[in-house]
Design an enzyme around this catalytic site. Structure first.
Site, PDB file in Angstrom:
ATOM      1  N   GLY A  84       0.992  -1.270  -0.153  1.00 30.88           N
ATOM      2  CA  GLY A  84      -0.071  -0.125   0.123  1.00 30.88           C
ATOM      3  C   GLY A  84       0.826   1.314   0.047  1.00 30.88           C
ATOM      4  N   SER A  94      -0.416   4.265   4.577  1.00 29.88           N
ATOM      5  CA  SER A  94      -1.585   3.641   4.312  1.00 29.88           C
ATOM      6  C   SER A  94      -1.871   2.673   5.771  1.00 29.88           C
ATOM      7  CB  SER A  94      -1.613   2.556   3.376  1.00 29.88           C
ATOM      8  OG  SER A  94      -0.401   1.663   3.258  1.00 29.88           O
ATOM      9  N   SER A  99       3.029  -0.786   8.213  1.00 30.83           N
ATOM     10  CA  SER A  99       3.982  -0.698   9.571  1.00 30.83           C
ATOM     11  C   SER A  99       2.980  -0.907  10.805  1.00 30.83           C
ATOM     12  CB  SER A  99       4.950   0.199   9.846  1.00 30.83           C
ATOM     13  OG  SER A  99       5.783   0.418   8.524  1.00 30.83           O
ATOM     14  N   SER A 136       6.111  -1.789  -2.333  1.00 30.97           N
ATOM     15  CA  SER A 136       6.006  -2.691  -3.117  1.00 30.97           C
ATOM     16  C   SER A 136       5.230  -2.315  -4.111  1.00 30.97           C
ATOM     17  CB  SER A 136       5.737  -4.191  -2.655  1.00 30.97           C
ATOM     18  OG  SER A 136       4.607  -4.330  -1.676  1.00 30.97           O
TER      19      SER A 136
HETATM   20  N1  LIG Z   1      10.399   8.470  -2.982  1.00 30.01           N
HETATM   21  C1  LIG Z   1       9.953   7.727  -2.095  1.00 30.01           C
HETATM   22  N2  LIG Z   1       8.695   7.038  -2.230  1.00 30.01           N
HETATM   23  C2  LIG Z   1       8.151   6.378  -1.363  1.00 30.01           C
HETATM   24  N3  LIG Z   1       8.674   6.323  -0.190  1.00 30.01           N
HETATM   25  C3  LIG Z   1       9.843   6.870   0.344  1.00 30.01           C
HETATM   26  C4  LIG Z   1      10.380   7.536  -0.579  1.00 30.01           C
HETATM   27  N4  LIG Z   1      11.540   8.408  -0.111  1.00 30.01           N
HETATM   28  C5  LIG Z   1      11.454   7.688   1.261  1.00 30.01           C
HETATM   29  N5  LIG Z   1      10.494   6.871   1.334  1.00 30.01           N
HETATM   30  C6  LIG Z   1      10.364   6.251   2.715  1.00 30.01           C
HETATM   31  O1  LIG Z   1      10.639   4.896   2.353  1.00 30.01           O
HETATM   32  C7  LIG Z   1       9.677   3.928   2.656  1.00 30.01           C
HETATM   33  C8  LIG Z   1       9.440   2.932   1.442  1.00 30.01           C
HETATM   34  O2  LIG Z   1      10.425   1.993   1.375  1.00 30.01           O
HETATM   35  P1  LIG Z   1       9.849   0.619   0.778  1.00 30.01           P
HETATM   36  O3  LIG Z   1      11.212  -0.097   0.675  1.00 30.01           O
HETATM   37  O4  LIG Z   1       8.682   0.176   1.226  1.00 30.01           O
HETATM   38  O5  LIG Z   1       9.597   1.139  -0.690  1.00 30.01           O
HETATM   39  S1  LIG Z   1       9.505   0.217  -2.101  1.00 30.01           S
HETATM   40  O6  LIG Z   1       8.584  -1.099  -1.750  1.00 30.01           O
HETATM   41  O7  LIG Z   1      10.690  -0.089  -2.942  1.00 30.01           O
HETATM   42  O8  LIG Z   1       8.713   1.169  -3.149  1.00 30.01           O
HETATM   43  C9  LIG Z   1       8.279   4.635   2.892  1.00 30.01           C
HETATM   44  O9  LIG Z   1       7.978   4.019   4.303  1.00 30.01           O
HETATM   45  P2  LIG Z   1       6.453   4.002   4.494  1.00 30.01           P
HETATM   46  O10 LIG Z   1       5.977   5.309   4.799  1.00 30.01           O
HETATM   47  O11 LIG Z   1       6.438   3.076   5.659  1.00 30.01           O
HETATM   48  O12 LIG Z   1       5.811   3.036   3.255  1.00 30.01           O
HETATM   49  C10 LIG Z   1       9.050   6.130   3.246  1.00 30.01           C
HETATM   50  O13 LIG Z   1       9.167   6.377   4.778  1.00 30.01           O
HETATM   51  N1  LIG Z   2      -7.101   1.819  10.540  1.00 28.88           N
HETATM   52  C1  LIG Z   2      -5.936   2.108  10.229  1.00 28.88           C
HETATM   53  N2  LIG Z   2      -4.998   1.262  10.039  1.00 28.88           N
HETATM   54  C2  LIG Z   2      -3.759   1.375  10.097  1.00 28.88           C
HETATM   55  N3  LIG Z   2      -3.121   2.764  10.296  1.00 28.88           N
HETATM   56  C3  LIG Z   2      -3.885   3.595  10.848  1.00 28.88           C
HETATM   57  C4  LIG Z   2      -5.340   3.389  10.938  1.00 28.88           C
HETATM   58  N4  LIG Z   2      -6.007   4.537  11.305  1.00 28.88           N
HETATM   59  C5  LIG Z   2      -5.098   5.576  11.219  1.00 28.88           C
HETATM   60  N5  LIG Z   2      -3.902   4.972  11.200  1.00 28.88           N
HETATM   61  C6  LIG Z   2      -2.748   5.600  11.378  1.00 28.88           C
HETATM   62  O1  LIG Z   2      -1.762   5.788  10.280  1.00 28.88           O
HETATM   63  C7  LIG Z   2      -0.498   5.693  10.244  1.00 28.88           C
HETATM   64  C8  LIG Z   2       0.110   4.855   9.268  1.00 28.88           C
HETATM   65  O2  LIG Z   2       1.473   4.759   9.263  1.00 28.88           O
HETATM   66  P1  LIG Z   2       2.444   3.427   8.967  1.00 28.88           P
HETATM   67  O3  LIG Z   2       1.827   2.411   9.859  1.00 28.88           O
HETATM   68  O4  LIG Z   2       3.810   4.080   9.066  1.00 28.88           O
HETATM   69  O5  LIG Z   2       2.208   3.245   7.372  1.00 28.88           O
HETATM   70  P2  LIG Z   2       2.872   2.679   6.357  1.00 28.88           P
HETATM   71  O6  LIG Z   2       3.860   1.846   6.782  1.00 28.88           O
HETATM   72  O7  LIG Z   2       2.045   2.209   5.316  1.00 28.88           O
HETATM   73  O8  LIG Z   2       3.783   3.782   5.660  1.00 28.88           O
HETATM   74  C9  LIG Z   2      -0.042   5.593  11.633  1.00 28.88           C
HETATM   75  O9  LIG Z   2      -0.010   6.688  12.250  1.00 28.88           O
HETATM   76  C10 LIG Z   2      -1.480   4.990  12.188  1.00 28.88           C
HETATM   77  O10 LIG Z   2      -1.644   5.097  13.442  1.00 28.88           O
END
Ligand SMILES: Nc1ncnc2c1ncn2[C@@H]1O[C@H](COP(=O)(O)OS(=O)(=O)O)[C@@H](OP(=O)(O)O)[C@H]1O
Ligand SMILES: Nc1ncnc2c1ncn2[C@@H]1O[C@H](COP(=O)(O)OP(=O)(O)O)[C@@H](O)[C@H]1O
Length: 197
Positions: free
Chosen positions: A32, A36, A39, A106
């Site tokens: 996602g 989203s 984590s 992903s």
């Molecule tokens: N340009 C860009 N696009 C998306 N995300 C970014 C970028 N730069 C840094 N970040 C941070 O890196 C996390 C995503 O890493 P991933 O290894 O999950 O990415 S991927 O699956 O290779 O697309 C992502 O973490 P999540 O927010 O937990 O998804 C971001 O914190």
């Molecule tokens: N139903 C829900 N499921 C998951 N996260 C939620 C939900 N509602 C609110 N949130 C909030 O959204 C944020 C999601 O962040 P995170 O888990 O780091 O997302 P990602 O790993 O996809 O980047 C957190 O601050 C979490 O508390």
């Protein structure tokens, strides 16, 4: 490159390890947008599984990118390599008998399918954390969307880098209005009802 390397078949294998751990190894693959909830949900779900005595391992995007994939950025090519490495690691953990949870954006279907094909039938469970971009951007837990909108970060998923929604995920979560705990419980129950955990 590997043509002169012979695969070793060991006597202690995936089946014997899984039997000893009393569980069916699997990969629960959360995908996602950034923010989203991947984590958060993976962490809550792992706690539930752990409390049930399951042997788990959580591979999380931010952590893996500090080590194994520390040399990779966010171009399409680097993301493909990121997911390829993670898929191979996930396969090793499954071979060790674990229930693996992954939390990576992903963004490409082909790469998620790559991991599915590495594993045996029913070992890959794709979980689509389908939180709309507007909600992720509103949450912006790390302030990254703000930076992406201002141009400080390039190639940001959903802004100027592609996210391909799963075509037929095993589980589709669209519950962004409930608490993370409620969604994690829902996910846990869905997995149990399908016999996946
Ligand atoms: N340009 C860009 N696009 C998306 N995300 C970014 C970028 N730069 C840094 N970040 C941070 O890196 C996390 C995503 O890493 P991933 O290894 O999950 O990415 S991927 O699956 O290779 O697309 C992502 O973490 P999540 O927010 O937990 O998804 C971001 O914190
Ligand atoms: N139903 C829900 N499921 C998951 N996260 C939620 C939900 N509602 C609110 N949130 C909030 O959204 C944020 C999601 O962040 P995170 O888990 O780091 O997302 P990602 O790993 O996809 O980047 C957190 O601050 C979490 O508390």
């Amino acid at each position: 490159m590997t043509s002169n390397v012979v695969w070793h078949q060991h006597e202690v294998n995936k089946q014997t390890r899984a039997d000893s751990l009393k569980q069916a190894p699997r990969v629960l693959w959360l995908t996602g947008l950034s923010g989203s909830g991947k984590s958060t949900l993976a962490n809550l779900l792992e706690k539930k599984l752990f409390e049930q005595g399951k042997h788990t391992y959580l591979l999380d995007g931010d952590n893996i990118r500090h080590g194994l994939c520390g040399d990779l950025g966010f171009s399409d090519k680097d993301r493909v390599e990121n997911i390829r490495r993670i898929s191979e690691v996930a396969k090793l953990f499954v071979d060790a008998g674990n229930i693996v949870l992954t939390a990576f954006i992903s963004p490409f279907q082909a790469d998620r399918d790559y991991c599915r094909k590495l594993l045996d039938d029913n070992e890959f469970v794709e979980v689509y954390v389908d939180t709309p971009l507007a909600v992720c951007e509103q949450r912006d837990p790390k302030g990254l969307y703000k930076k992406a909108r201002s141009g400080e970060i390039k190639d940001f998923t959903g802004i100027d880098s592609t996210y391909e929604a799963p075509a037929s995920p095993e589980i589709h979560l669209t519950y962004q209005d409930e608490t993370p705990e409620a969604t994690a419980e829902r996910l846990f129950e869905l997995l149990k009802s399908k016999g996946w955990v």
